[in-house]
Design an enzyme around this catalytic site. Sequence first.
Site, mmCIF file in Angstrom:
data_model
loop_
_atom_site.group_PDB
_atom_site.id
_atom_site.type_symbol
_atom_site.label_atom_id
_atom_site.label_comp_id
_atom_site.label_asym_id
_atom_site.label_seq_id
_atom_site.Cartn_x
_atom_site.Cartn_y
_atom_site.Cartn_z
ATOM 1 N N ASP A 101 -15.356 -1.846 8.740
ATOM 2 C CA ASP A 101 -16.144 -2.124 7.476
ATOM 3 C C ASP A 101 -17.183 -3.224 7.557
ATOM 4 O O ASP A 101 -16.925 -4.295 8.422
ATOM 5 C CB ASP A 101 -15.128 -2.616 6.396
ATOM 6 C CG ASP A 101 -14.204 -1.771 5.865
ATOM 7 O OD1 ASP A 101 -14.590 -0.557 6.278
ATOM 8 O OD2 ASP A 101 -13.164 -2.014 5.394
ATOM 9 N N ASN A 142 -9.757 -1.187 10.097
ATOM 10 C CA ASN A 142 -8.352 -0.584 9.529
ATOM 11 C C ASN A 142 -7.975 0.285 10.695
ATOM 12 O O ASN A 142 -8.595 1.424 11.071
ATOM 13 C CB ASN A 142 -8.888 0.083 8.295
ATOM 14 C CG ASN A 142 -9.217 -0.690 7.246
ATOM 15 O OD1 ASN A 142 -8.462 -1.258 6.354
ATOM 16 N ND2 ASN A 142 -10.445 -0.888 6.912
ATOM 17 N N SER A 190 -6.734 -2.272 1.716
ATOM 18 C CA SER A 190 -6.657 -1.734 0.267
ATOM 19 C C SER A 190 -7.348 -2.522 -0.908
ATOM 20 O O SER A 190 -7.035 -2.412 -1.893
ATOM 21 C CB SER A 190 -5.368 -0.957 -0.119
ATOM 22 O OG SER A 190 -5.292 0.106 0.730
ATOM 23 N N GLY A 246 -6.991 5.309 4.859
ATOM 24 C CA GLY A 246 -6.369 6.174 4.104
ATOM 25 C C GLY A 246 -6.799 7.601 4.347
ATOM 26 O O GLY A 246 -7.969 7.844 4.721
ATOM 27 N N TYR A 284 -9.559 4.033 -5.230
ATOM 28 C CA TYR A 284 -8.520 5.177 -5.454
ATOM 29 C C TYR A 284 -8.414 5.765 -6.864
ATOM 30 O O TYR A 284 -7.687 6.856 -6.602
ATOM 31 C CB TYR A 284 -7.199 4.515 -5.010
ATOM 32 C CG TYR A 284 -6.997 3.698 -3.597
ATOM 33 C CD1 TYR A 284 -7.097 4.723 -2.688
ATOM 34 C CD2 TYR A 284 -7.079 2.294 -3.384
ATOM 35 C CE1 TYR A 284 -7.084 4.155 -1.126
ATOM 36 C CE2 TYR A 284 -6.871 2.135 -2.020
ATOM 37 C CZ TYR A 284 -7.088 2.806 -1.009
ATOM 38 O OH TYR A 284 -6.999 2.254 0.527
ATOM 39 N N ARG A 317 -11.290 2.599 11.214
ATOM 40 C CA ARG A 317 -12.435 2.445 10.305
ATOM 41 C C ARG A 317 -13.111 0.930 10.482
ATOM 42 O O ARG A 317 -12.035 0.191 10.328
ATOM 43 C CB ARG A 317 -12.244 2.906 8.953
ATOM 44 C CG ARG A 317 -13.490 3.344 8.171
ATOM 45 C CD ARG A 317 -13.185 3.522 6.588
ATOM 46 N NE ARG A 317 -12.689 2.198 5.963
ATOM 47 C CZ ARG A 317 -11.806 2.113 5.280
ATOM 48 N NH1 ARG A 317 -10.961 2.776 5.078
ATOM 49 N NH2 ARG A 317 -11.691 0.649 4.820
ATOM 50 N N GLU A 363 0.821 -1.307 -0.257
ATOM 51 C CA GLU A 363 -0.102 -0.121 -0.044
ATOM 52 C C GLU A 363 0.872 1.259 0.041
ATOM 53 O O GLU A 363 0.473 2.402 0.316
ATOM 54 C CB GLU A 363 -0.815 0.038 1.408
ATOM 55 C CG GLU A 363 -1.893 -1.136 1.313
ATOM 56 C CD GLU A 363 -2.679 -1.290 2.570
ATOM 57 O OE1 GLU A 363 -3.629 -0.296 2.873
ATOM 58 O OE2 GLU A 363 -2.364 -2.338 3.230
ATOM 59 N N GLU A 409 -13.879 -6.318 8.945
ATOM 60 C CA GLU A 409 -12.532 -5.900 9.230
ATOM 61 C C GLU A 409 -12.445 -4.348 9.745
ATOM 62 O O GLU A 409 -13.275 -3.705 9.782
ATOM 63 C CB GLU A 409 -11.499 -6.041 7.950
ATOM 64 C CG GLU A 409 -11.684 -5.089 6.997
ATOM 65 C CD GLU A 409 -10.776 -5.486 5.861
ATOM 66 O OE1 GLU A 409 -9.661 -4.724 5.867
ATOM 67 O OE2 GLU A 409 -10.976 -6.161 4.919
#
Length: 312
Positions: free
Chosen positions: A258, A273, A152, A277, A218, A256, A24, A271
């Site tokens: 998900d 994070n 990602s 980002g 992205y 974060r 990443e 999951e």
Amino acid sequence: MNTRITDPRMFGRVAVAYGGTSAEREVSINSGNNVLEALRASGIDAHLVDGIPALLDALRAGHYARVFNILHGRGGEDGMLQGALDALRVPYTGSGILGSALSMDKVRTKQVWQAIGLPTPRFVAYRPGDDLQTAIASIGYPAIVKPSHEGSSVGISRVFADSDMQAAIELAECYDGELLIEQLIEGAELTVAILGDTALPSIRIVPKGEYYDYHAKYIAEDTQYLCPGLEGSAEDEIRALALTAFSAVGCSGWGRVDVMRSNAGDNFLLEVNTTPGMTSHSLVPKAARSAGIEFGPLCWQILETSLARIPR
């Protein structure tokens, strides 16, 4: 967040750790440049440092007072950097060793959630040499195959039949020696950003293509983001679930979670994070903006999470 700073000089000289060597890297470079610009615009003495070796050299030389960690993926998000910073007694943003290491491991994260009764899709851990047919039989189709220790959407495939499974396994094995084969939940994809002890408004992600892959995250300009993603009690429920899931795996500071919401209205945790980002396409800034927090104040508040790690 209990501690607030009003004078940027109180942060001292800040290293923005970015780049690194993970899969990443490019996203981290993009995030780091955005964070640097925002911190400097707020009067903070911030500087980019590319990768862990350069960062540790600079810290041992006494160049920085604290670290804004925006290294995505392995090394920066899996407890390795956090352990080094704890050893050097340097405060940093985000989760500590346990939360970082555990949440980076998708299999172990789901095992914790499963153990305490939090909803997550059926899954099986798979390593090369395991009986693939047994793994498939326990999950069924459609399924998701992903590396256990990447983010990602790197190395992820959706699989609908036996004929596609081997290619999905081979792709994921390019990134990790342990894979996660997971039940594919059909429904809405949502994410909930955590800032301090607050869950920000959820975001419902509506990609133009079949699902929210790396390109949709992205590159694409046609992905839709609905914020808040839900209404009324459903929104309250998903935010509360995200906070519980975040703390259950030892995470803190910011991050974060998900979530997939099935067509029947049931939430399933995917999951966590711990260093999300901070690009123009990223979700935490979008959620913060919906809550009235622009990008500059958001970076300031994330940097304030390092105050909880002031060494004794």
